[in-house]
Design a protein around this motif. Sequence first.
Motif, PDB file in Angstrom:
ATOM      1  N   LEU A 135     -28.926  11.717  19.441  1.00  0.00           N
ATOM      2  CA  LEU A 135     -28.538  12.110  18.083  1.00  0.00           C
ATOM      3  C   LEU A 135     -29.610  12.822  17.347  1.00  0.00           C
ATOM      4  N   LEU A 136     -31.182  12.330  17.798  1.00  0.00           N
ATOM      5  CA  LEU A 136     -32.326  12.858  17.380  1.00  0.00           C
ATOM      6  C   LEU A 136     -32.380  14.531  17.901  1.00  0.00           C
ATOM      7  N   ASP A 137     -32.013  14.819  18.958  1.00  0.00           N
ATOM      8  CA  ASP A 137     -32.142  15.981  19.634  1.00  0.00           C
ATOM      9  C   ASP A 137     -31.001  16.917  18.839  1.00  0.00           C
ATOM     10  N   LEU A 138     -30.078  16.534  18.090  1.00  0.00           N
ATOM     11  CA  LEU A 138     -29.060  17.261  17.365  1.00  0.00           C
ATOM     12  C   LEU A 138     -29.705  17.176  15.900  1.00  0.00           C
ATOM     13  N   SER A 139     -30.710  16.698  15.560  1.00  0.00           N
ATOM     14  CA  SER A 139     -31.446  16.726  14.193  1.00  0.00           C
ATOM     15  C   SER A 139     -30.515  15.804  13.322  1.00  0.00           C
ATOM     16  N   LEU A 140     -30.003  14.917  14.045  1.00  0.00           N
ATOM     17  CA  LEU A 140     -28.914  13.887  13.064  1.00  0.00           C
ATOM     18  C   LEU A 140     -29.928  12.482  12.849  1.00  0.00           C
ATOM     19  N   LEU A 141     -30.209  12.627  11.517  1.00  0.00           N
ATOM     20  CA  LEU A 141     -31.291  11.460  11.384  1.00  0.00           C
ATOM     21  C   LEU A 141     -30.634  10.156  10.574  1.00  0.00           C
ATOM     22  N   VAL A 171     -21.385  16.370  18.636  1.00  0.00           N
ATOM     23  CA  VAL A 171     -21.755  15.033  18.379  1.00  0.00           C
ATOM     24  C   VAL A 171     -21.137  13.968  19.457  1.00  0.00           C
ATOM     25  N   ALA A 172     -19.816  14.241  19.504  1.00  0.00           N
ATOM     26  CA  ALA A 172     -19.023  13.159  20.320  1.00  0.00           C
ATOM     27  C   ALA A 172     -19.336  13.422  21.846  1.00  0.00           C
ATOM     28  N   GLU A 173     -19.634  14.583  22.048  1.00  0.00           N
ATOM     29  CA  GLU A 173     -19.997  15.070  23.539  1.00  0.00           C
ATOM     30  C   GLU A 173     -21.477  14.371  23.862  1.00  0.00           C
ATOM     31  N   ALA A 174     -22.406  14.544  22.707  1.00  0.00           N
ATOM     32  CA  ALA A 174     -23.668  14.126  22.967  1.00  0.00           C
ATOM     33  C   ALA A 174     -23.570  12.712  23.165  1.00  0.00           C
TER      34      ALA A 174
END
Length: 101
Positions: free
Chosen positions: A20-26, A73-76
């Motif tokens: 999630l952090l790789d997708l910038s979701l904090l 996000v779901a795939e990550a």
Amino acid sequence: MKKIEAIFPPSRVGDVREALLDLSLLEFVLSDVKDFAPRNRRVTRYRGVEHVADDKSAVRLEIVTRDTQTEIVAEAILTALIGYGTDTRILVSDVYEILTH
């Protein structure tokens, strides 16, 4: 907007958080939960007394995303949880309104 909920083993929290952090979701919520299912049933003996447990520790992730980000996000999350098959569940639902105060 969509809400993604994932339930997975506690040992995978670090991998999911990194994904999630790789997708910038904090901002997301993690909760300790118990997974009750027949496959979790185990019998132990302690001092001659039989104990039956049918729960297993798990973690629930909750995150709200834009419709365009949901699949990414779901795939990550799924990629971070590879190898955990039936112990992993992901639910995606519509969010119609977000209330804050």
